[in-house]
Design an enzyme around this catalytic site. Structure first.
Site, PDB file in Angstrom:
ATOM      1  CD  GLU A  47      -3.018  -0.711  -0.082  1.00 15.74           C
ATOM      2  OE1 GLU A  47      -3.039   0.414  -0.596  1.00 15.74           O
ATOM      3  OE2 GLU A  47      -3.709  -1.654  -0.508  1.00 15.74           O
ATOM      4  CE1 TYR A 130      -6.851   3.338  -0.461  1.00 16.47           C
ATOM      5  CE2 TYR A 130      -4.489   3.393  -0.007  1.00 16.47           C
ATOM      6  CZ  TYR A 130      -5.576   2.846  -0.657  1.00 16.47           C
ATOM      7  OH  TYR A 130      -5.388   1.779  -1.492  1.00 16.47           O
ATOM      8  CG  ASP A 148      -8.059   4.948  -3.979  1.00 18.40           C
ATOM      9  OD1 ASP A 148      -9.265   4.871  -4.314  1.00 18.40           O
ATOM     10  OD2 ASP A 148      -7.196   4.177  -4.423  1.00 18.40           O
TER      11      ASP A 148
END
Ligand code: SF4
Length: 370
Positions: A47, A130, A148
């Protein structure tokens, strides 16, 4: 109070929409290395790497990084320089520094296990809402929806929402809508399905509505305005910058690199680079003054400007103006590194520095008359 929803879809329809999207994701999802694991450490690394970076660019870095640091403990123990070296070329280096700091915190405060708790996760360096929602939902099934750019675009189109999606009030409504839409029994799959739809079907330009599993609920499609949404944001103007860099070169082909942690010439904080500064008028004399004032180095006569190069970082369009400074012996600069020009090994080096080195090497290879 009913949950805020920008979608304008009857609540009774929502389970059906979820089933359609999840079935599509199960069948069509791309086989990506971080989708073969539930290990929070690996998911977190992916991520962070995927922020502002394309999937295809991330894959080799991800595999390399995990081969070198297979566990949280191994990353926490590593030297910052080694971490930055593995990140070199991926850009946005603050991500790597934060990742490293966070790994140390996780070992110190959480026994080396990625936290399960949302607030504890948010407290880690470099982890925002996020990333926290993505890691916790995918690794631990925590019912947290991600938002996002991809997910926001999908929601905006399904609800035919106009306006600047990044405006704080609208972004909060999008978050609330995403949370309302979340398939709470499979939050990790759901989040990935929404992101996958945005990345592969509901793309910024030319969305492929004919292949979309949620097309029947999509207002933008029904209104024929899918391509117009989301509304374009005001473009941030590009800042033009000229950077002069000094490439010292001794008869053995050796050069000097420094680390400029701040100021006008710092291309990338804590990366190794040629001494450099941002200039406005005359790069040659500005560089000479800079070298004299900062390193007590006088350069006269042995300097030549070589081919310029361009480098772009977010909103900065940088014109690189390198100078080769031929010397019999390299000057002494405290904390500098001596390397053979162009051979940087595992040192963390930015792409801008590589471009300057290439220009210098090309210049050195040119035949000279004297
Ligand atoms: Fe996006 Fe088209 Fe699907 Fe609507 S129908 S969500 S615009 S791909």
């Amino acid at each position: 109070m009913p949950p805020v929803s920008l979608l304008k879809i009857p609540q009774a329809e929502i389970p059906k929409l979820r089933r359609h999207l999840l079935a599509w994701f199960a069948k069509r999802k791309r086989d990506l290395p971080w989708r073969r694991t539930r290990d929070p450490y690996r998911i977190w690394i992916s991520e962070i790497m995927l922020q502002q970076t394309r999937v295809a660019a991330v894959i080799p870095y991800y595999e390399n990084f995990l081969a070198k640091f297979p566990t949280m403990q191994s990353l926490a123990r590593a030297r910052t320089e080694t971490v930055l070296g593995l990140w070199a070329g991926l850009g946005y280096y603050s991500r790597a520094r934060n990742l490293h700091r966070a790994a140390k915190e996780i070992v110190a405060l959480h026994g080396g296990h990625f936290p399960r708790d949302y607030e504890a996760t948010l407290a880690l360096p470099g982890v925002g809402r996020y990333t926290a929602a993505a890691v916790l939902s995918i690794a631990y099934d925590e019912p947290l929806a991600v938002l996002d750019g991809n997910v926001a675009r999908v929601i905006a189109r399904i609800g035919a929402v106009r306006g600047d999606l990044r405006a704080p009030a609208l972004w909060r409504e999008l978050e609330s809508t995403a949370q309302n839409l979340l398939a709470r029994r499979v939050p990790g799959d759901w989040n990935q399905a929404m992101m996958e739809l945005g990345a592969t079907v509901c793309t910024p330009k030319s969305p492929r509505c004919g292949e979309c599993s949620v097309a029947q609920w999509c207002r933008a499609r029904n209104l024929g305005v899918a391509e117009e949404l989301p509304s374009p944001r005001k473009k941030q103007t590009t800042q033009k910058v000229t950077l002069a860099a000094g490439v010292f070169l001794d008869p053995q082909g050796r050069t000097l690199l420094v680390r400029q942690t701040g100021g006008d010439g710092a291309l990338f904080s804590r990366m190794w680079q040629f001494p450099a500064l941002e200039v406005t008028a005359d790069p040659a004399s500005d560089l000479a003054r800079y070298l004299h004032e900062n390193f007590k180095i006088a350069v006269n006569g042995n300097v030549r400007q070589i081919e310029t190069a361009r480098h772009t970082v977010t909103f900065r369009d940088i014109r690189l103006v390198p100078f080769v400074i031929s010397v019999a012996r390299l000057p002494r600069i405290e904390g500098s590194r001596t390397v053979i020009l162009g051979r940087f090994g595992h040192l963390p080096i930015s792409n801008a520095t590589r471009k300057i080195a290439q220009s210098a090497l090309a210049d050195v290879a040119k035949p000279r008359n004297s």
